[in-house]
Design a protein around this motif. Sequence first.
Motif, PDB file in Angstrom:
ATOM      1  N   ALA A  20       0.952  -1.252  -0.197  1.00 48.96           N
ATOM      2  CA  ALA A  20      -0.038   0.191  -0.230  1.00 48.96           C
ATOM      3  C   ALA A  20       0.853   1.119  -0.068  1.00 48.96           C
ATOM      4  CB  ALA A  20      -1.074   0.117   1.221  1.00 48.96           C
ATOM      5  N   PHE A  21       0.408   2.282  -0.623  1.00 51.49           N
ATOM      6  CA  PHE A  21       0.572   3.634  -0.804  1.00 51.49           C
ATOM      7  C   PHE A  21       0.205   4.827  -0.682  1.00 51.49           C
ATOM      8  CE2 PHE A  21       0.501   1.426  -4.655  1.00 51.49           C
ATOM      9  CZ  PHE A  21      -0.032   2.849  -5.540  1.00 51.49           C
ATOM     10  N   ARG A  22       0.976   5.755  -0.781  1.00 48.15           N
ATOM     11  CA  ARG A  22      -0.181   7.259  -0.748  1.00 48.15           C
ATOM     12  C   ARG A  22       0.084   8.171  -1.677  1.00 48.15           C
ATOM     13  NH1 ARG A  22       0.774  11.111   2.482  1.00 48.15           N
ATOM     14  NH2 ARG A  22       2.574  10.084   3.309  1.00 48.15           N
ATOM     15  N   ILE A  23      -0.719   8.842  -2.394  1.00 43.09           N
ATOM     16  CA  ILE A  23      -0.682   9.432  -3.379  1.00 43.09           C
ATOM     17  C   ILE A  23      -1.580  10.869  -2.396  1.00 43.09           C
ATOM     18  CG2 ILE A  23      -1.087  10.725  -5.453  1.00 43.09           C
ATOM     19  CD1 ILE A  23      -0.619   7.542  -6.825  1.00 43.09           C
ATOM     20  N   GLY A  24      -1.528  11.819  -2.739  1.00 39.46           N
ATOM     21  CA  GLY A  24      -1.558  12.766  -1.705  1.00 39.46           C
ATOM     22  C   GLY A  24      -2.851  12.140  -1.007  1.00 39.46           C
ATOM     23  N   GLU A  25      -4.089  12.758  -0.420  1.00 35.06           N
ATOM     24  CA  GLU A  25      -4.863  11.909   0.345  1.00 35.06           C
ATOM     25  C   GLU A  25      -5.275  11.265   0.598  1.00 35.06           C
ATOM     26  OE1 GLU A  25      -4.861  13.374   3.334  1.00 35.06           O
ATOM     27  OE2 GLU A  25      -4.079  14.950   2.105  1.00 35.06           O
ATOM     28  N   GLN A  26      -5.475  10.242  -0.935  1.00 35.14           N
ATOM     29  CA  GLN A  26      -5.585   8.655  -1.266  1.00 35.14           C
ATOM     30  C   GLN A  26      -4.677   7.145  -0.907  1.00 35.14           C
ATOM     31  OE1 GLN A  26      -7.956  10.601  -5.106  1.00 35.14           O
ATOM     32  NE2 GLN A  26      -9.078   8.100  -4.511  1.00 35.14           N
ATOM     33  N   GLU A  27      -4.934   6.270  -0.400  1.00 31.59           N
ATOM     34  CA  GLU A  27      -4.426   5.139  -0.545  1.00 31.59           C
ATOM     35  C   GLU A  27      -4.558   4.207  -1.714  1.00 31.59           C
ATOM     36  OE1 GLU A  27      -2.499   3.584   3.232  1.00 31.59           O
ATOM     37  OE2 GLU A  27      -4.278   4.052   3.561  1.00 31.59           O
ATOM     38  N   PHE A  28      -3.513   3.729  -2.169  1.00 30.86           N
ATOM     39  CA  PHE A  28      -3.749   2.751  -3.412  1.00 30.86           C
ATOM     40  C   PHE A  28      -2.712   1.018  -3.088  1.00 30.86           C
ATOM     41  CE2 PHE A  28      -4.339   6.420  -5.340  1.00 30.86           C
ATOM     42  CZ  PHE A  28      -5.517   6.491  -6.150  1.00 30.86           C
ATOM     43  N   CYS A  29      -2.844   0.472  -3.204  1.00 28.10           N
ATOM     44  CA  CYS A  29      -1.891  -0.780  -3.585  1.00 28.10           C
ATOM     45  C   CYS A  29      -1.940  -2.178  -4.788  1.00 28.10           C
ATOM     46  CB  CYS A  29      -2.630  -1.944  -1.856  1.00 28.10           C
ATOM     47  SG  CYS A  29      -4.490  -2.636  -3.039  1.00 28.10           S
ATOM     48  N   VAL A  30      -0.783  -2.287  -4.893  1.00 27.58           N
ATOM     49  CA  VAL A  30      -0.378  -3.350  -5.534  1.00 27.58           C
ATOM     50  C   VAL A  30      -0.028  -4.890  -5.500  1.00 27.58           C
ATOM     51  CG1 VAL A  30       0.275  -1.420  -7.171  1.00 27.58           C
ATOM     52  CG2 VAL A  30       1.394  -2.374  -6.664  1.00 27.58           C
ATOM     53  N   ASN A  31      -0.453  -5.570  -6.045  1.00 24.87           N
ATOM     54  CA  ASN A  31       0.324  -6.431  -6.142  1.00 24.87           C
ATOM     55  C   ASN A  31       1.988  -6.630  -6.046  1.00 24.87           C
ATOM     56  OD1 ASN A  31       1.513  -9.075  -5.916  1.00 24.87           O
ATOM     57  ND2 ASN A  31      -0.422 -10.012  -7.643  1.00 24.87           N
ATOM     58  N   ILE A  32       2.258  -6.761  -4.387  1.00 23.93           N
ATOM     59  CA  ILE A  32       3.737  -7.734  -4.382  1.00 23.93           C
ATOM     60  C   ILE A  32       4.263  -7.478  -4.996  1.00 23.93           C
ATOM     61  CG2 ILE A  32       3.859  -9.379  -2.159  1.00 23.93           C
ATOM     62  CD1 ILE A  32       5.037  -7.392  -0.403  1.00 23.93           C
ATOM     63  N   MET A  33       3.650  -8.927  -5.828  1.00 21.62           N
ATOM     64  CA  MET A  33       4.967  -9.487  -6.586  1.00 21.62           C
ATOM     65  C   MET A  33       4.970  -8.848  -8.019  1.00 21.62           C
ATOM     66  SD  MET A  33       4.910 -12.178  -5.239  1.00 21.62           S
ATOM     67  CE  MET A  33       5.705 -13.538  -6.221  1.00 21.62           C
ATOM     68  N   SER A  34       4.726  -7.624  -8.255  1.00 18.39           N
ATOM     69  CA  SER A  34       5.280  -7.195  -9.469  1.00 18.39           C
ATOM     70  C   SER A  34       6.166  -6.031  -8.842  1.00 18.39           C
ATOM     71  CB  SER A  34       3.692  -6.496  -9.547  1.00 18.39           C
ATOM     72  OG  SER A  34       3.576  -5.151  -8.956  1.00 18.39           O
ATOM     73  N   VAL A  35       6.415  -5.895  -8.190  1.00 20.30           N
ATOM     74  CA  VAL A  35       7.553  -4.652  -7.176  1.00 20.30           C
ATOM     75  C   VAL A  35       8.525  -6.049  -7.297  1.00 20.30           C
ATOM     76  CG1 VAL A  35       8.058  -3.582  -4.484  1.00 20.30           C
ATOM     77  CG2 VAL A  35       5.249  -3.844  -5.870  1.00 20.30           C
TER      78      VAL A  35
END
Length: 155
Positions: free
Chosen positions: A17-32
Amino acid sequence: MSYAVRSLAEGNRELIAFRIGEQEFCVNIMSVREIRGWTPATPLPHSPGYVLGVINLRGAVLPIIDLSKRLGMTPVEPSVRHVIIVAQVHSKIIGLLVEAVSDILTVTEENIQSTPEISSDLERQYARGILAIDKRMICLIELGALFTDAESEAA
């Protein structure tokens, strides 16, 4: 049995999970692939508006994407507080500029709620669902849908 194998066997998914502005998003950790501090990028002429430029990552040229701009949000002015999430999208490695990494989440499919119908078609293409965790609303992004093969080639 290793944790990763046990998690997959139990149907769990790990997300970053990560923040951009006041919003939080997440991506599959396998792509990181890694998370690194902000490094100023060298601009590329005629690149899409969301491409900040490129950096040298251990001898490889890495395109840096302003994820806020790609998501249609207000672009950010990168600072030393920002981080770059190095991720694999399709067959390419790209850097995603975000404000901060906030968490590593282990979730099941039951934790992922569908994207609301009021969302735009574009948003539903890349937003795979919403996680409601500890009074936080986190949007699950599918990087492969956010960047087509042609776009990751251009980046």
